[in-house]
Scaffold this motif. Structure first.
Motif, PDB file in Angstrom:
ATOM      1  N   ILE A 128     -45.818 -83.848  95.793  1.00 56.16           N
ATOM      2  CA  ILE A 128     -45.345 -83.726  94.416  1.00 56.16           C
ATOM      3  C   ILE A 128     -45.850 -82.425  93.801  1.00 56.16           C
ATOM      4  CG2 ILE A 128     -45.305 -84.878  92.153  1.00 56.16           C
ATOM      5  CD1 ILE A 128     -46.413 -87.399  93.794  1.00 56.16           C
ATOM      6  N   ALA A 129     -45.007 -81.776  93.031  1.00 58.48           N
ATOM      7  CA  ALA A 129     -45.436 -80.579  92.310  1.00 58.48           C
ATOM      8  C   ALA A 129     -44.699 -80.517  90.988  1.00 58.48           C
ATOM      9  CB  ALA A 129     -45.148 -79.331  93.130  1.00 58.48           C
ATOM     10  N   THR A 130     -45.212 -79.714  90.092  1.00 58.93           N
ATOM     11  CA  THR A 130     -44.542 -79.571  88.804  1.00 58.93           C
ATOM     12  C   THR A 130     -43.459 -78.482  88.908  1.00 58.93           C
ATOM     13  OG1 THR A 130     -44.900 -79.369  86.420  1.00 58.93           O
ATOM     14  CG2 THR A 130     -46.174 -77.888  87.842  1.00 58.93           C
ATOM     15  N   SER A 131     -42.821 -78.181  87.783  1.00 63.06           N
ATOM     16  CA  SER A 131     -41.734 -77.202  87.790  1.00 63.06           C
ATOM     17  C   SER A 131     -42.288 -75.794  88.010  1.00 63.06           C
ATOM     18  CB  SER A 131     -41.011 -77.250  86.448  1.00 63.06           C
ATOM     19  OG  SER A 131     -41.902 -76.823  85.425  1.00 63.06           O
ATOM     20  N   GLY A 132     -41.404 -74.834  88.128  1.00 62.32           N
ATOM     21  CA  GLY A 132     -41.774 -73.414  88.179  1.00 62.32           C
ATOM     22  C   GLY A 132     -42.778 -73.086  89.263  1.00 62.32           C
ATOM     23  N   PRO A 133     -43.958 -72.583  88.869  1.00 59.06           N
ATOM     24  CA  PRO A 133     -44.928 -72.120  89.869  1.00 59.06           C
ATOM     25  C   PRO A 133     -45.372 -73.224  90.819  1.00 59.06           C
ATOM     26  CG  PRO A 133     -45.944 -72.256  87.686  1.00 59.06           C
ATOM     27  CD  PRO A 133     -44.455 -72.409  87.503  1.00 59.06           C
ATOM     28  N   GLY A 134     -45.467 -74.444  90.335  1.00 55.88           N
ATOM     29  CA  GLY A 134     -45.873 -75.549  91.193  1.00 55.88           C
ATOM     30  C   GLY A 134     -44.882 -75.736  92.318  1.00 55.88           C
ATOM     31  N   ALA A 135     -43.622 -75.804  91.939  1.00 51.26           N
ATOM     32  CA  ALA A 135     -42.567 -75.984  92.930  1.00 51.26           C
ATOM     33  C   ALA A 135     -42.500 -74.778  93.863  1.00 51.26           C
ATOM     34  CB  ALA A 135     -41.234 -76.195  92.221  1.00 51.26           C
TER      35      ALA A 135
END
Lengths: 197, 537
Positions: free
Chosen positions: B69-76
């Motif tokens: 799992i990752a968040t939007s933008g830089p995480g993804a």
């Protein structure tokens, strides 16, 4: 799975600075030609970018690509003309089939299908020249679909070579704008490409 | 009616997910909020790519899709490398990313990135969820697509407002995708032809790749090799399919493989490939084999057949099922002369005497493998350490994991954490170089935080050794940007994370380290000092 054509590749082997390199090359004697591929896909967002992305990242060259919905609104048909040898076409088919949104892929047999492209061409024409253009339209099967004091717009649906020829004939009269679709194709006779229910 | 983010958690539960790996952020917070008291264990990694690698290690051990799992933008975006790594090695992952609110997509708002677009070349399939009601179907499909056929990563990008939408929840029993029908059994007529070809062959050779693990066909291929007395070799992804004790096993082939395996490929009259894609590092000149040997190629992905090498007898199907079909037709055979020839090529490994203050890495790994439990999972990082481990560590019943296709440095530590979580009773050993270790050393904290015991061996030669070797050989020994001068004292680092540790600079210390790695429970960290100019092979 039928046996894969044995002559589609040959190998070159080099010994460079302690490490082997190899390269796969298209067999020279096998000439590159245009192939028409008909693809049925799910009709939803993002499918076209998956297909075009696949072509660019795998190094396949698209000559023409046309998309439209089919009689089943959940399915679109993409007609692609790709240039390459047998190896390329086989890879294009297999890689397209791997996309989840692609339902069916078929490369159409040469001469066993009808292909059409549509051209809309706007030329600058004075009143004196109109009759001449109308004669050309009559001979080539083009239609005059718009007229203004200074321009005429013609429409022709035909095969790629005929469209090319038509454009050559019209060019001297002064093309001011030209719009073309990609080629679409359908098999001759009772053959169809459809989804098994 | 429940919130879609709650539904996402219910989907994971319905799929039997016990552990997930991730890194939260604003756009994925609704989902995290519901994950909190779901009973699903969340492993907080220290970088999103490592969350993907940890999930990869977990998936390879369980044989089922693992979730990251990752968040939007830089995480993804950080997750991208892990997605591509999993794609290259056909590892089933479900990657869940948060996305900015639907109505903001395309406006370049804070932490917005078109992740489905960016990941497109490396995913088996992806979804940008636009209708919350479709989430249950999408999750069902995603698990089905990721885990069946040729496995691979599937990305589900969920905008924040979608996560907060109320939906009617019911989880579909099965996924029905009209355009996706993975291959199962092989064509019977073709299997008969394949068997006849094997019966006729004088010098048959089995070469297996990672596909054998993907289809869980380790027993079947071992039995076929035994019954028909066919010698076997593996690609790097296939290492540990056969035990190194198996008299029919002749090692890894390829650019960095052993001589005997490479000669076997050259001299065989029938090459039987199972779940191997004939990558450029495995078979240097795949097409040169076409004339000399009959090639049988089993793969579940039709696109792999004929891509790098033409097969005389292609066979599309799931390796396990196809091999079972073959076993029914198999009859005992003998290939005495051929096996004698190959046995004659087996060279007993000789290790150069190491310089003062250093140890010979292959000797160390070889001795270590004698002492470690038979079923130890070994995770090799990327670089010289990878080749040393692949060729010197004697795998028996355990699994060998590495980033074979993409060659992603920093894979070992997070993948070892994932592997250990999947097999809590087993021993997991990560082998890194000083370059690759520094790419993911922050994950030691993940291991400590979640009580995951892993054994870590770092081979320090103060260089990016494999690149240095390329520069020595192909760039007139001009060493550019390969010195790792300035690296910290790794034992101080290990101590800072609270890990017991020791440094190995001589044979005596090597013995102590091997003793402690193999007999002490809990995590242990070993740094081996290796000759600066040690060769890969």
């Amino acid at each position: 799975m039928n046996s894969v054509n044995k002559d589609t590749m040959y190998c070159k082997r080099k010994f460079i600075k302690g490490c082997y390199n190899y390269s796969v090359k298209k067999k020279e004697c096998q000439s590159s030609m245009k192939h028409t591929i008909s693809v049925l896909v799910e009709n939803h967002a993002g499918v076209l970018s998956r297909i075009s992305g696949l072509f660019s990242r795998r190094g396949f060259n698209i000559d023409s690509l046309a998309v439209g919905v089919t009689d089943d609104p959940s399915v679109s048909r993409v007609t692609i003309i790709v240039e390459g040898n047998e190896y390329t076409v086989e890879q294009v088919e297999k890689q397209l089939n791997k996309l989840i949104d692609v339902i069916k892929v078929k490369t159409l047999e040469q001469k066993e299908f009808l292909a059409r492209e549509l051209i809309l061409i706007k030329i600058s024409v004075s009143a004196e020249k109109r009759a001449e253009i109308m004669t050309i339209a009559e001979i080539t099967g083009a239609e005059i679909v718009d007229l203004s004091m200074t321009t005429m717009t013609l429409q022709l649906a035909d095969t790629y070579p005929h469209i090319q020829r038509f454009e050559e004939i019209i060019r001297p009269y002064g093309i001011i704008e030209e719009v073309r679709t990609g080629t679409i194709a359908i098999q001759k006779g009772s053959e169809i490409i459809t989804i098994k229910k | 009616m429940i919130k879609a983010c709650q539904a996402m958690v219910e989907c994971l539960k319905a799929e039997g997910v016990k552990v997930v790996f991730g890194y939260p952020g604003a756009a994925i917070c609704p989902f995290y909020d519901k994950l909190s008291d779901s009973g699903i264990r969340h492993i907080l990694v220290r970088h999103e790519a490592n969350g993907g690698h940890a999930a990869s290690g977990y998936a390879r051990m369980t044989g089922k899709p693992a979730v990251c799992i990752a968040t939007s933008g830089p995480g993804a975006l950080n997750l991208l490398t892990a997605i591509a790594t999993a794609y290259a090695d056909s590892i089933p992952l479900i990657c869940i990313t948060g996305q900015v609110n639907s109505d903001q997509i395309g406006r370049d708002v804070f932490q917005e990135a078109d992740i489905t677009g960016a990941a497109e070349p490396f995913v088996k399939h992806s979804y940008l969820v636009k209708n919350a009601q479709e989430l249950p179907r999408i999750f069902k499909e995603a698990f089905y697509i990721a885990g069946t056929g040729r496995p691979g990563p599937v990305l589900i990008d969920v905008p924040m407002d979608i996560q907060n939408t109320l939906i009617d929840f019911s989880y579909p029993e099965k996924a029905d995708i009209r355009s996706y029908k993975p291959a199962g059994k092989g064509n019977y007529a073709q299997i008969k032809r394949v068997m006849n070809a094997i019966f006729e062959a004088k010098r048959p050779l089995i070469c297996v790749g990672g596909g054998v693990f993907a289809s869980n066909a380790r027993d079947e291929i071992t039995r076929l090799s035994e019954v028909m007395q066919i010698p076997a070799i593996t690609t790097m992804m296939g290492i540990s399919v056969f035990s190194t004790d198996n008299p029919l096993f002749f090692g890894m082939l390829g650019m960095h493989g052993v001589k005997c395996a490479n000669v076997a490929v050259k001299e065989c009259d029938l090459l039987f490939l199972v779940g191997a894609r004939v990558g450029d590092r495995a078979v240097r000149t795949p097409l040169s084999l076409e004339g000399s040997a009959k090639i049988i190629h089993i793969d579940i992905d039709p696109a792999e057949i004929g891509k790098n090498m033409n097969a005389d007898l292609p066979l599309v199907g799931d390796a396990k099922l196809v091999l079972q079909q073959m076993l029914e037709l198999a009859k005992p055979m003998e290939h005495k002369e051929w096996l004698e020839r190959l046995n004659g090529l087996v060279a007993k490994p000789t290790f150069p005497e190491p310089k003062e203050g250093t140890i010979e890495p292959r000797k160390f790994l070889s001795q270590l493998s004698d002492a470690m439990p038979e079923n130890t999972t070994v995770v090799a990082d990327v670089g010289q350490n990878q080749i040393w481990t692949a060729t010197a560590y004697k795998m028996r019943k355990g699994r060998f994991l590495t980033s074979g296709g993409m060659g992603t440095m920093g894979y070992a530590i997070p993948a070892a954490v994932g592997a250990k979580l999947a097999d809590p009773d087993g021993t997991v050993l990560a082998v890194c170089g000083d370059g690759s270790f520094q790419m993911s050393l922050a994950e030691l904290a993940t291991a400590v935080q979640h009580g995951v015991d892993i054994k870590v061996v770092v081979m320090t030669n103060h260089y990016l050794g494999m690149v240095r070797e390329v520069q020595q050989n192909a760039y007139h020994n001009r060493l550019t940007a390969v010195s790792l001068e300035g690296s910290p004292d790794f034992l101080t680092i290990a101590k800072a994370y609270g890990l017991p540790c020791m440094r190995v600079t001589c044979q005596q210390e090597a013995q102590q380290a091997i003793e402690r790695l193999s007999h002490e429970s809990g995590s242990f960290f070993v740094e081996c000092i290796v000759d600066e100019l040690a060769a890969t092979i």
